[in-house]
Design an enzyme around this catalytic site. Structure first.
Site, PDB file in Angstrom:
ATOM      1  N   HIS A   1      -6.277 -14.329  16.290  1.00  0.00           N
ATOM      2  CA  HIS A   1      -6.868 -15.198  15.277  1.00  0.00           C
ATOM      3  C   HIS A   1      -7.761 -16.261  15.890  1.00  0.00           C
ATOM      4  O   HIS A   1      -8.726 -16.706  15.276  1.00  0.00           O
ATOM      5  CB  HIS A   1      -5.779 -15.777  14.381  1.00  0.00           C
ATOM      6  CG  HIS A   1      -5.273 -14.738  13.434  1.00  0.00           C
ATOM      7  ND1 HIS A   1      -4.167 -13.971  13.697  1.00  0.00           N
ATOM      8  CD2 HIS A   1      -5.790 -14.285  12.273  1.00  0.00           C
ATOM      9  CE1 HIS A   1      -4.015 -13.105  12.712  1.00  0.00           C
ATOM     10  NE2 HIS A   1      -4.968 -13.272  11.838  1.00  0.00           N
TER      11      HIS A   1
ATOM     12  N   GLU B   1      -2.233  -2.861   6.010  1.00  0.00           N
ATOM     13  CA  GLU B   1      -2.308  -3.251   7.424  1.00  0.00           C
ATOM     14  C   GLU B   1      -1.059  -2.870   8.210  1.00  0.00           C
ATOM     15  O   GLU B   1      -0.912  -3.245   9.367  1.00  0.00           O
ATOM     16  CB  GLU B   1      -2.661  -4.730   7.594  1.00  0.00           C
ATOM     17  CG  GLU B   1      -1.952  -5.688   6.695  1.00  0.00           C
ATOM     18  CD  GLU B   1      -2.486  -7.117   6.829  1.00  0.00           C
ATOM     19  OE1 GLU B   1      -3.358  -7.395   7.658  1.00  0.00           O
ATOM     20  OE2 GLU B   1      -1.983  -7.973   6.088  1.00  0.00           O
TER      21      GLU B   1
HETATM   22  C1  PEP Z   1      -6.422  -7.783   9.410  1.00  0.00           C
HETATM   23  O1  PEP Z   1      -5.268  -7.719   9.831  1.00  0.00           O
HETATM   24  O2  PEP Z   1      -7.286  -6.914   9.637  1.00  0.00           O
HETATM   25  C2  PEP Z   1      -6.850  -8.927   8.588  1.00  0.00           C
HETATM   26  C3  PEP Z   1      -8.031  -8.958   8.025  1.00  0.00           C
HETATM   27  O3  PEP Z   1      -5.993  -9.971   8.483  1.00  0.00           O
HETATM   28  P1  PEP Z   1      -5.780 -11.016   9.670  1.00  0.00           P
HETATM   29  O4  PEP Z   1      -6.797 -10.747  10.730  1.00  0.00           O
HETATM   30  O5  PEP Z   1      -5.945 -12.370   9.094  1.00  0.00           O
HETATM   31  O6  PEP Z   1      -4.379 -10.718  10.100  1.00  0.00           O
HETATM   32 MG    MG Z   2      -3.782  -9.021   9.012  1.00  0.00          MG
END
Ligand code: PEP
Ligand code: MG
Length: 589
Positions: free
Chosen positions: A213, A456
């Site tokens: 992140h 996911e």
């Molecule tokens: C992902 O997992 O692809 C997503 C868009 O969510 P995040 O990156 O915030 O976990």
């Molecule tokens: Mg995600």
């Protein structure tokens, strides 16, 4: 001496600037002060130093009344050295320099200068002098301790991690002529957020994977960034000149004039390319064979809506709402605060749809740095995202009500992260109903929302009929889907080479999700980093994807790919890619 440090490329472009090292002392606040506050900041530092000088004087007096047994000569000598260091011109002038020239807050200025002097001590031949380094560190620590009790006149250190007010504090573009690049061992997503509108021209961190992140926020800032550069924060010295090559994932330290000239040229080329792409801003994203493609934006804060519009996005496909909750030392935003934030995002998009993802904290997105999940061995497999929301129903209901209320002001979709079980789906949907009922009881207005699920977790991609039965739309979170399919921690640079969006198993899950949703006429998009990576645009189009959500900075580059694509021709090729043992070979052709 010129040398290069390799890491992982996360945000494109070239940055050339002086290194600002951060994070050696985690307990020290780092922020830019307002230029008007320079004198006050120096005074604050002076107060801290004077307090330490007084303390030492008091100690000296106490010692003077003792015999040599209780107060050995060494102790007296040590206090003398400390007093001398406190008056040291190089320390004092250096700290002032960082405050007046760079607008660092006093603590940051002091630790920066301390680091520079420490290195000088390290290089000394004389052992006695070399050992004075620890004395210097001790006096600096004492000053810092005093200053901790003295509130900053500009920004309270406690506020530095909060994304709200800090952003304005950091809008000091132009207050320093020298471009600065930030080098840190690690930066939490909340840290990154606070630098979002800051003066930094680039970032490098020692740790982190391409879709951690921290990397995602760095990318959203649209400045060159490299993560996973291992020992960068140890090898680079404060104020070194460095080049960050965000395309190659390399940092060059102390570049020679020839290398500088070469990268200066590359930088200008990249500017030209940006200029060319900017001309596509108003061009509709339609393929050569007439397929209309939705290019949406991923945002972290309501204020990012402006950037999304400027990039030509036709809506927000992923508003990572958890960034509203981070860095608040446990005091979560209430319904009104959230409602106002969502409303700002909706109004900011001027009638275009906004998909608000319910809170997704946990794993590499702690609520704040002091609450990093160290108690559990595998936080990425633990209580994160919807699991956390369902475990905290009152918090979740507050968010649901705020989102429903924001839907009065424009087109809002609600999206749920990390679902895997039918029971979780049913529980979530009944909480949404319950939130509506609560608003009815209070007589508060709310609007219609489409409710969607993120795919996911591989388990979700393997029970698509269940998801399609309950939800209005799907969005594939490839970042996590790859992490969980391949059992690769997305934030761990040591396994980053195995994090492969092109693994046949990942592609199979992505393809099946797109196909299943399309077969039922339900909207499906990809909102993971894959959607913004031009290397995969043609493949995703070939697999039938018509909606991509990405950082605003990537929209125009992806649009260029869309404009050149012919989906009718890409479909059979995509089938071949899906069937290949090494799909990457076909993609590279
Ligand atoms: C992902 O997992 O692809 C997503 C868009 O969510 P995040 O990156 O915030 O976990
Ligand atoms: Mg995600």
């Amino acid at each position: 001496m010129t040398f290069a440090i390799h890491g992982l490329p996360v945000a494109r472009g070239i940055a050339i600037g002086r290194a600002v090292l951060m994070g050696g002392r985690v307990d020290v606040a780092h922020y830019f002060i307002d230029p008007m506050q320079v004198d006050a900041e120096i005074a604050r530092l002076r107060e801290g130093r004077d307090a330490v000088v007084d303390e030492i004087h008091r100690l000296q007096q106490t010692i003077a009344g003792m015999g040599p047994k209780e107060a050995p000569h060494e102790l007296t000598a040590l206090l003398d050295v400390h007093l001398m260091l406190l008056q040291d011109q190089e320390l004092v002038a250096g700290v002032k320099h960082w405050i007046t020239e760079r607008f660092y807050n006093a603590e940051w200025a002091l630790t920066t200068q301390l680091e520079l002097l420490s290195r000088q001590f390290d290089e000394m031949e004389d052992e006695y002098l070399r050992e004075r380094k620890s004395d210097l560190e001790q006096v600096a620590e004492r000053i810092l301790r005093y200053m901790k009790g003295v509130g900053s006149p500009v920004v309270q250190p406690g506020a530095r991690r909060g994304p709200g007010p800090r952003q304005q504090d950091l809008q000091l573009e132009g207050t320093t002529d020298v471009p600065l690049v930030l080098i840190a061992h690690d930066l939490s997503p909340a840290d990154m957020l606070q630098f979002k509108q800051s003066v930094f021209a680039g970032f490098v961190t020692d740790v982190g994977g391409k879709t951690s992140h921290t990397a995602i926020v760095a990318r959203s800032m649209d400045i060159p960034a490299v993560v996973g550069a291992r020992s960068a924060s140890h090898l680079v010295r404060q104020d070194d000149w460095v080049i960050i090559d965000g395309d190659a994932g390399v940092m060059i330290v102390d570049p020679s004039p020839i290398i500088l000239a070469e990268y200066g040229f590359k930088q200008r080329q990249a500017e030209l390319e940006r200029g060319r792409l900017a001309r596509l801003r108003h061009t509709p994203a339609v393929t050569l064979d007439g397929e209309k493609i939705d290019l949406l934006a991923n945002i972290e804060m309501p204020e990012d809506a402006a950037g999304a519009l400027a990039a030509g996005a036709v809506g927000v496909g992923l508003f990572r709402s958890e960034f509203l909750f981070m860095g608040r030392q446990g005091k979560l935003p209430d319904e009104e605060e959230q409602y106002q934030a969502y409303k700002r995002a909706v109004e900011g998009m001027q009638g275009l749809p906004v998909t608000i993802r319910t809170i997704d904290v946990g794993a590499d997105k702690p609520l704040d740095d002091t609450r990093r999940d160290e108690a559990h061995l595998n936080p990425a497999l633990g209580l994160r995202a919807i699991r956390w929301s369902l475990a905290e129903p009152s918090m979740f209901l507050t968010q649901l009500r705020a989102i429903l209320r924001a839907a009065v002001h424009g087109k809002v979709n609600m999206m749920i992260p990390m679902l895997a079980h039918a029971s979780e789906i049913r529980q979530t949907l009944s909480l949404i109903d319950y939130a509506r009922a609560e608003l009815d009881n209070r007589g508060v207005a709310y609007g219609p929302v489409a409710v969607g699920a993120m795919i996911e977790i591989p388990a979700a991609a393997l029970i698509l009929p269940t998801f399609l039965k309950y939800f209005d739309f799907l969005s594939i979170g490839t970042n996590d889907l790859i992490q969980y399919t391949l059992a690769i921690d997305r934030a761990d640079e040591s396994v980053a080479h195995l994090y492969d969006p092109c693994h046949p198993a990942v592609l199979r899950l992505v393809a099946d999700t797109i196909a299943a949703a399309r077969a039922q006429g339900k909207p499906v998009s990809v909102c993971g980093e894959m959607a913004g990576d031009v290397a995969y645009t043609r493949l995703l189009l070939g697999l039938g994807l018509r909606s991509f959500s990405m950082h605003p900075a990537q929209v125009l580059a992806v649009k260029q790919e869309v404009l050149r694509a012919d989906t009718a021709r890409l479909a059979p090729w995509a089938r071949d890619v899906l069937a290949a043992e090494d799909p990457a070979d076909l993609l590279a052709e």
